[in-house]
Motif scaffolding. Structure first.
Motif, PDB file in Angstrom:
ATOM      1  N   TYR A  53       0.866  -1.187   0.000  1.00  0.00           N
ATOM      2  CA  TYR A  53       0.000   0.000   0.000  1.00  0.00           C
ATOM      3  C   TYR A  53       0.895   1.227   0.000  1.00  0.00           C
ATOM      4  O   TYR A  53       2.078   1.144   0.346  1.00  0.00           O
ATOM      5  CB  TYR A  53      -0.840   0.068   1.299  1.00  0.00           C
ATOM      6  N   PHE A  54       0.309   2.375  -0.325  1.00  0.00           N
ATOM      7  CA  PHE A  54       0.910   3.648   0.044  1.00  0.00           C
ATOM      8  C   PHE A  54       0.248   4.022   1.375  1.00  0.00           C
ATOM      9  O   PHE A  54      -0.963   4.269   1.408  1.00  0.00           O
ATOM     10  CB  PHE A  54       0.638   4.718  -1.015  1.00  0.00           C
ATOM     11  N   PHE A  55       1.009   3.998   2.445  1.00  0.00           N
ATOM     12  CA  PHE A  55       0.454   4.301   3.770  1.00  0.00           C
ATOM     13  C   PHE A  55       0.516   5.804   3.983  1.00  0.00           C
ATOM     14  O   PHE A  55       1.618   6.385   3.996  1.00  0.00           O
ATOM     15  CB  PHE A  55       1.243   3.560   4.853  1.00  0.00           C
ATOM     16  N   VAL A  56      -0.638   6.443   4.091  1.00  0.00           N
ATOM     17  CA  VAL A  56      -0.676   7.903   4.232  1.00  0.00           C
ATOM     18  C   VAL A  56      -1.516   8.290   5.447  1.00  0.00           C
ATOM     19  O   VAL A  56      -2.341   7.503   5.923  1.00  0.00           O
ATOM     20  CB  VAL A  56      -1.257   8.591   2.964  1.00  0.00           C
ATOM     21  N   GLY A  57      -1.306   9.522   5.922  1.00  0.00           N
ATOM     22  CA  GLY A  57      -2.100  10.035   7.033  1.00  0.00           C
ATOM     23  C   GLY A  57      -3.481  10.469   6.538  1.00  0.00           C
ATOM     24  O   GLY A  57      -3.710  10.603   5.325  1.00  0.00           O
ATOM     25  N   LYS A  58      -4.381  10.698   7.496  1.00  0.00           N
ATOM     26  CA  LYS A  58      -5.756  11.094   7.143  1.00  0.00           C
ATOM     27  C   LYS A  58      -5.766  12.424   6.390  1.00  0.00           C
ATOM     28  O   LYS A  58      -6.548  12.600   5.445  1.00  0.00           O
ATOM     29  CB  LYS A  58      -6.564  11.161   8.454  1.00  0.00           C
ATOM     30  N   ASP A  59      -4.887  13.360   6.770  1.00  0.00           N
ATOM     31  CA  ASP A  59      -4.862  14.671   6.102  1.00  0.00           C
ATOM     32  C   ASP A  59      -4.502  14.529   4.624  1.00  0.00           C
ATOM     33  O   ASP A  59      -5.122  15.145   3.766  1.00  0.00           O
ATOM     34  CB  ASP A  59      -3.839  15.614   6.767  1.00  0.00           C
ATOM     35  N   GLU A  60      -3.486  13.718   4.365  1.00  0.00           N
ATOM     36  CA  GLU A  60      -3.061  13.518   2.975  1.00  0.00           C
ATOM     37  C   GLU A  60      -4.165  12.810   2.179  1.00  0.00           C
ATOM     38  O   GLU A  60      -4.444  13.160   1.025  1.00  0.00           O
ATOM     39  CB  GLU A  60      -1.746  12.709   2.947  1.00  0.00           C
ATOM     40  N   PHE A  61      -4.814  11.842   2.822  1.00  0.00           N
ATOM     41  CA  PHE A  61      -5.897  11.117   2.138  1.00  0.00           C
ATOM     42  C   PHE A  61      -7.028  12.102   1.793  1.00  0.00           C
ATOM     43  O   PHE A  61      -7.518  12.129   0.655  1.00  0.00           O
ATOM     44  CB  PHE A  61      -6.422   9.978   3.025  1.00  0.00           C
ATOM     45  N   ASP A  62      -7.394  12.928   2.762  1.00  0.00           N
ATOM     46  CA  ASP A  62      -8.478  13.915   2.535  1.00  0.00           C
ATOM     47  C   ASP A  62      -8.098  14.876   1.404  1.00  0.00           C
ATOM     48  O   ASP A  62      -8.937  15.240   0.589  1.00  0.00           O
ATOM     49  CB  ASP A  62      -8.748  14.728   3.812  1.00  0.00           C
ATOM     50  N   ARG A  63      -6.820  15.271   1.373  1.00  0.00           N
ATOM     51  CA  ARG A  63      -6.372  16.187   0.317  1.00  0.00           C
ATOM     52  C   ARG A  63      -6.554  15.524  -1.063  1.00  0.00           C
ATOM     53  O   ARG A  63      -7.031  16.147  -2.013  1.00  0.00           O
ATOM     54  CB  ARG A  63      -4.887  16.557   0.527  1.00  0.00           C
ATOM     55  N   MET A  64      -6.208  14.231  -1.148  1.00  0.00           N
ATOM     56  CA  MET A  64      -6.331  13.518  -2.426  1.00  0.00           C
ATOM     57  C   MET A  64      -7.803  13.393  -2.846  1.00  0.00           C
ATOM     58  O   MET A  64      -8.128  13.505  -4.023  1.00  0.00           O
ATOM     59  CB  MET A  64      -5.681  12.136  -2.319  1.00  0.00           C
ATOM     60  N   VAL A  65      -8.671  13.167  -1.872  1.00  0.00           N
ATOM     61  CA  VAL A  65     -10.118  13.109  -2.173  1.00  0.00           C
ATOM     62  C   VAL A  65     -10.565  14.450  -2.750  1.00  0.00           C
ATOM     63  O   VAL A  65     -11.199  14.508  -3.809  1.00  0.00           O
ATOM     64  CB  VAL A  65     -10.939  12.767  -0.901  1.00  0.00           C
ATOM     65  N   GLU A  66     -10.198  15.526  -2.058  1.00  0.00           N
ATOM     66  CA  GLU A  66     -10.584  16.890  -2.486  1.00  0.00           C
ATOM     67  C   GLU A  66     -10.076  17.193  -3.891  1.00  0.00           C
ATOM     68  O   GLU A  66     -10.767  17.818  -4.692  1.00  0.00           O
ATOM     69  CB  GLU A  66      -9.980  17.931  -1.518  1.00  0.00           C
ATOM     70  N   ALA A  67      -8.848  16.737  -4.175  1.00  0.00           N
ATOM     71  CA  ALA A  67      -8.215  17.031  -5.469  1.00  0.00           C
ATOM     72  C   ALA A  67      -8.729  16.114  -6.587  1.00  0.00           C
ATOM     73  O   ALA A  67      -8.307  16.239  -7.732  1.00  0.00           O
ATOM     74  CB  ALA A  67      -6.699  16.900  -5.337  1.00  0.00           C
ATOM     75  N   GLY A  68      -9.611  15.172  -6.263  1.00  0.00           N
ATOM     76  CA  GLY A  68     -10.169  14.265  -7.278  1.00  0.00           C
ATOM     77  C   GLY A  68      -9.150  13.262  -7.784  1.00  0.00           C
ATOM     78  O   GLY A  68      -9.219  12.808  -8.928  1.00  0.00           O
TER      79      GLY A  68
END
Ligand code: ADP
Ligand code: 5GP
Length: 202
Positions: A53-68
């Motif tokens: 996996y790419f293990f990321v923090g919740k903030d980074e995950f949320d940023r990726m969701v926002e950025a589509g």
């Protein structure tokens, strides 16, 4: 002969054996790669960032969701998981086949927005055997195992809309069935016809 990469989407209740099946199948088909998901779950012993996996923090995950940046994403067993849209597009164009090990919510999202995917559901032979496998893997706490078992019956109901169902009882038989699905899908007329038209009047 050039063709687009095929997307194989595999779902199963946790502990059924889909990770093990996916690892084996990748060794059989040289043109097949595993799509590495992003997750907020902590790594298990032996898991490698960028490979499992790419293990990321919740903030980074949320940023990726926002950025589509995700083709699909979902909360599964209390953690977030997502598939990179760019990875799917790049591999399709390059003609590389991808295998995605994702949950039913993510598979449904993809079915709605990504054409040509092949949807495969892996079932355990029974819930008792599923519990045995989760305990045998000994990588999750008792509480995590119980949560995964209680989610299994809801997930199994989703099997009816997948293209194929494979019961992973005897491992080698399940692997042969998965292999057969991939071979058959690669021979589908709609995947080959454009490439063949360059050689034959077809
Ligand atoms: P998943 O990715 O579906 O959560 P894993 O691939 O991690 O499941 O498998 C869960 C456990 O079950 C592992 O210890 C694996 O070795 C074992 N396992 C997988 N397939 C079989 C099988 N057909 N028979 C017995 N054990 C299996
Ligand atoms: P695990 O934590 O055992 O590796 O995976 C838990 C569940 O998350 C499994 O059902 C797995 O298929 C699912 N999963 C892994 N990656 C993704 C993803 O990118 N998207 C979605 N929707 N589910 C995923």
């Amino acid at each position: 002969m050039k063709r687009e990469g095929v997307l194989y989407v595999i779902s199963a209740p946790s502990g059924t054996g889909k990770t093990t099946l996916c690892k084996e199948i990748i060794d059989i088909f040289p043109n097949l790669r595993h799509s590495v998901s992003y997750t907020t779950r902590p790594p298990r012993t032996g898991e490698v960032h960028g490979r499992d996996y790419f293990f990321v923090g919740k903030d980074e995950f949320d940023r990726m969701v926002e950025a589509g940046e995700f083709a699909e994403w979902a909360e599964v067993h209390g953690n977030l998981y997502g598939t990179s849209l760019a990875t799917l597009q790049e591999n399709r164009t390059k003609g590389i086949d991808l295998i995605l090990d994702i949950d039913c919510q993510g598979a449904r999202q993809l079915k709605g927005c990504f054409r040509g995917g092949v949807y495969i559901f892996i079932l355990p032979p029974s819930i008792e055997e599923l519990r045995r496998r989760l305990n045998g893997r000994s990588s999750d706490s008792e509480e995590v195992i119980e949560r995964r078992i209680s989610n299994a019956s809801g997930e199994i109901k989703e099997a009816r809309w997948y293209d194929y169902i494979i019961v992973n009882d005897k491992f080698n038989e399940a692997l042969e069935q998965l292999k057969s699905v991939l071979i058959a899908e690669q021979c589908r007329t709609d995947r080959l016809i454009q490439g063949l038209a360059k050689t034959f009047e077809i």
